[in-house]
Write an enzyme that holds these catalytic residues in place. Structure first.
Site, PDB file in Angstrom:
ATOM      1  N   THR A  89      -9.775  -1.393  -5.462  1.00  0.00           N
ATOM      2  CA  THR A  89      -9.827  -2.829  -5.766  1.00  0.00           C
ATOM      3  C   THR A  89      -8.996  -3.546  -4.702  1.00  0.00           C
ATOM      4  OG1 THR A  89      -7.959  -2.495  -7.282  1.00  0.00           O
ATOM      5  CG2 THR A  89     -10.148  -2.624  -8.269  1.00  0.00           C
ATOM      6  N   CYS A 264      -1.120  -0.568  -2.329  1.00  0.00           N
ATOM      7  CA  CYS A 264      -0.927  -0.978  -3.727  1.00  0.00           C
ATOM      8  C   CYS A 264       0.021  -2.156  -3.908  1.00  0.00           C
ATOM      9  CB  CYS A 264      -0.447   0.218  -4.536  1.00  0.00           C
ATOM     10  SG  CYS A 264      -1.573   1.601  -4.435  1.00  0.00           S
ATOM     11  N   LYS A 267      -0.906  -5.765  -2.334  1.00  0.00           N
ATOM     12  CA  LYS A 267      -2.114  -6.421  -2.869  1.00  0.00           C
ATOM     13  C   LYS A 267      -2.013  -6.612  -4.380  1.00  0.00           C
ATOM     14  CE  LYS A 267      -5.040  -2.777  -4.365  1.00  0.00           C
ATOM     15  NZ  LYS A 267      -5.193  -2.572  -5.772  1.00  0.00           N
TER      16      LYS A 267
HETATM   17  C1  UGA Z   1       3.126   2.672  -5.680  1.00  0.00           C
HETATM   18  C2  UGA Z   1       3.863   2.921  -6.999  1.00  0.00           C
HETATM   19  O1  UGA Z   1       5.159   3.434  -6.722  1.00  0.00           O
HETATM   20  C3  UGA Z   1       3.084   3.924  -7.870  1.00  0.00           C
HETATM   21  O2  UGA Z   1       3.737   4.090  -9.116  1.00  0.00           O
HETATM   22  C4  UGA Z   1       1.675   3.359  -8.087  1.00  0.00           C
HETATM   23  O3  UGA Z   1       0.872   4.259  -8.845  1.00  0.00           O
HETATM   24  C5  UGA Z   1       1.000   3.152  -6.745  1.00  0.00           C
HETATM   25  O4  UGA Z   1       1.794   2.230  -5.959  1.00  0.00           O
HETATM   26  C6  UGA Z   1      -0.357   2.574  -7.006  1.00  0.00           C
HETATM   27  O5  UGA Z   1      -0.438   1.452  -7.501  1.00  0.00           O
HETATM   28  O6  UGA Z   1      -1.346   3.286  -6.809  1.00  0.00           O
HETATM   29  P1  UGA Z   1       2.901   4.030  -3.391  1.00  0.00           P
HETATM   30  O7  UGA Z   1       2.072   2.907  -2.901  1.00  0.00           O
HETATM   31  O8  UGA Z   1       2.470   5.444  -3.162  1.00  0.00           O
HETATM   32  O9  UGA Z   1       3.107   3.910  -4.980  1.00  0.00           O
HETATM   33  O10 UGA Z   1       4.315   3.866  -2.702  1.00  0.00           O
HETATM   34  P2  UGA Z   1       5.836   3.673  -3.169  1.00  0.00           P
HETATM   35  O11 UGA Z   1       6.524   4.967  -3.217  1.00  0.00           O
HETATM   36  O12 UGA Z   1       5.917   2.791  -4.346  1.00  0.00           O
HETATM   37  O13 UGA Z   1       6.394   2.879  -1.906  1.00  0.00           O
HETATM   38  C7  UGA Z   1       5.849   1.599  -1.569  1.00  0.00           C
HETATM   39  C8  UGA Z   1       6.541   1.022  -0.358  1.00  0.00           C
HETATM   40  O14 UGA Z   1       7.864   0.634  -0.691  1.00  0.00           O
HETATM   41  C9  UGA Z   1       6.661   1.946   0.846  1.00  0.00           C
HETATM   42  O15 UGA Z   1       6.295   1.208   2.002  1.00  0.00           O
HETATM   43  C10 UGA Z   1       8.122   2.326   0.867  1.00  0.00           C
HETATM   44  O16 UGA Z   1       8.591   2.603   2.152  1.00  0.00           O
HETATM   45  C11 UGA Z   1       8.769   1.066   0.311  1.00  0.00           C
HETATM   46  N1  UGA Z   1      10.087   1.298  -0.335  1.00  0.00           N
HETATM   47  C12 UGA Z   1      10.184   2.098  -1.417  1.00  0.00           C
HETATM   48  C13 UGA Z   1      11.203   0.651   0.181  1.00  0.00           C
HETATM   49  O17 UGA Z   1      11.129  -0.098   1.173  1.00  0.00           O
HETATM   50  N2  UGA Z   1      12.420   0.853  -0.439  1.00  0.00           N
HETATM   51  C14 UGA Z   1      12.547   1.645  -1.519  1.00  0.00           C
HETATM   52  O18 UGA Z   1      13.685   1.777  -2.030  1.00  0.00           O
HETATM   53  C15 UGA Z   1      11.402   2.293  -2.015  1.00  0.00           C
END
Ligand code: UGA
Length: 438
Positions: A89, A264, A267
């Site tokens: 999506t 994710c 968006k």
């Molecule tokens: C995220 C959610 O964490 C999942 O629970 C969810 O299922 C998923 O989206 C989704 O909607 O499908 P994801 O996109 O794999 O998972 O990535 P995250 O681990 O959440 O990290 C997202 C971003 O935040 C990355 O760019 C990461 O580098 C950044 N981040 C994360 C930070 O800048 N600081 C932090 O402390 C943690």
């Protein structure tokens, strides 16, 4: 184990391929359907079209059992009892809202093949109200079937672990029968003590976007603190550690740096705002606009530090960029802050060379004009500045003494607050990090 149910998975991207392989590993017969023949061929051979630790082995193993199959033919779902809709999506091309084309067409494609009592289960992240609309559609085109919503919380890099041992299972259902079918599917996971939450359809849809909005808020909160720390002469890494000891706050997701990206979080918060506005609740989510703005500002702040270190005119400089993916242990470059910064520096005339352990090919596909290198030391050689933008383990293992001999000037900016500042400084490097005063 209730292995007598047959499952279908519609859409075999990140979410669908993971779900299909994991459900097969629980003993179910699973048919995965995707419209992309190339993807289907690869998956059928037991090869993963993207990088995800552990999923490659699981997929190969499940293909061998014969329980897991993939096809482009929607009629193959005819025998299945439960149909998981896992299509994308994405953000619409003309606004903030989510594009629901794939979800709607997935349901329409399978409708003619749904057997009596079949349960269609949405897993895609959708604007609240979508499930109800799809249910109404099913009443018209496939009244023999029912619909439930079962949001997915898996993180890239931990996809298998998060699917087979999630921290909760949330199901949005309109009746007990639908709940029971989902309990039958997830029984082995429920038996591990996983919390089970039954909700109505809109609440289940909202849980997902609320969770991602909260996570995005946490990251932007700490990045806002990083801005204040820079202005006030503080250190955001110490601040994060100190506030994180309060269990009400918690120490996860407080890593300051260049912010969140991926397919994710960015968006989802935008689609959530767009939907709230449609519902007349715009004001409630106004704060997410600020969360988005803080997040995008972090990218600009890194570029400001680069200009400050080198010069306003970047045309004479070689910049080595370590990391292209939106986070480590993934080859996903969708809305990657690292790649965005690299693109902007390239556009400003700098000679940018990008390294990434897994993301070079997907990044090159998007930006064929950028320069990439598979050998990290080659990329670094002769550079005027190193930008550390995705915290892969191999970058933490770089020896600043050794690479100090390769570069033109020893300047590094840690965009993820993940490197050992003392180590680099002791080796004679000028070391900057977002939110930490020099
Ligand atoms: C995220 C959610 O964490 C999942 O629970 C969810 O299922 C998923 O989206 C989704 O909607 O499908 P994801 O996109 O794999 O998972 O990535 P995250 O681990 O959440 O990290 C997202 C971003 O935040 C990355 O760019 C990461 O580098 C950044 N981040 C994360 C930070 O800048 N600081 C932090 O402390 C943690």
């Amino acid at each position: 184990m209730s292995t007598n149910l047959t499952l279908s998975v519609i859409g075999c991207g990140y979410l669908g391929a993971t779900h299909a392989a994991c459900m097969s590993s629980l003993g179910f017969n699973v048919i995965g359907v995707d419209t992309d023949p190339e993807k289907v061929e690869m998956l059928s051979r037991g090869e993963l079209p993207f990088y995800e630790p552990g999923l490659d082995t699981l997929l190969a193993q499940e293909i061998k059992t014969g329980r897991l199959n993939f096809t482009t033919d929607f009629s193959a779902v005819a025998g299945a009892d439960v149909h998981f809709v896992c299509v994308g999506t994405p953000q619409s091309k003309d606004g903030l809202a989510a594009d629901l084309t794939y979800v709607k067409s997935a349901v329409a494609e399978i409708a003619p093949f749904l057997k009596e009592g079949a349960l269609v289960v949405g897993k895609s992240t959708v604007p609240v109200g979508t499930a109800q609309a799809l249910l109404e559609l099913l009443v018209k085109i496939a009244p023999q079937a029912d619909l439930a919503w079962n949001p997915e919380f898996l993180r890239e890099g931990f996809a298998v672990e998060d699917t087979l041992t999630p921290n909760r299972l949330v199901v949005g259902v309109a009746n007990d029968r639908a709940e029971q079918i989902l309990k039958d599917v997830y029984q082995p996971i429920i038996d591990l003590g996983t919390p089970w939450i039954r909700a109505d359809l809109p609440t289940a849809e909202l849980v997902k976007v609320a969770a991602n909005s909260f996570l995005a808020t946490k990251i932007s909160f700490i990045n806002a603190m990083a801005e204040v720390c820079e202005a006030a002469g503080g250190d955001v890494t110490i601040l994060a550690k100190a506030i994180g000891y309060d269990p009400r706050i918690g120490n996860r997701f407080l890593q300051a740096g260049i912010g969140f990206g991926g397919g994710c979080l960015p968006k989802d918060i935008r689609a959530f705002m767009a939907r709230a506005e449609e519902l007349g609740a715009k004001q409630a989510l106004e704060f997410l606009r600020e969360i988005d703005a803080i997040n995008l500002r972090a990218r600009q702040r890194v570029i400001d530090v680069v200009r400050n270190d080198l010069s306003e005119d970047l045309t004479q400089y070689k910049i080595a960029v370590l990391g292209a993916t939106f986070k480590p242990d993934s080859d996903d470059v969708r809305d990657s802050p690292a790649l965005d910064i690299a693109v902007q520096l390239h556009a400003a005339g700098a000679h940018v060379v990008i390294h990434d352990p897994k993301g070079i090919e997907p990044a090159r596909k998007r930006f064929p004009n950028l320069t990439f290198g598979h050998d990290v030391l080659e990329c670094i050689k002769g550079s005027d500045l190193i930008l550390h933008l995705t915290e892969w383990k191999e970058y933490r293992e770089l020896d600043p003494k050794i690479i100090g001999d390769l570069v033109k000037s020893k300047i590094i900016i840690d965009g993820r607050n993940a490197l050992d500042r003392e180590l680099w400084r002791n080796a004679g490097w000028k070391f900057h990090a977002l939110g930490r005063t020099d």
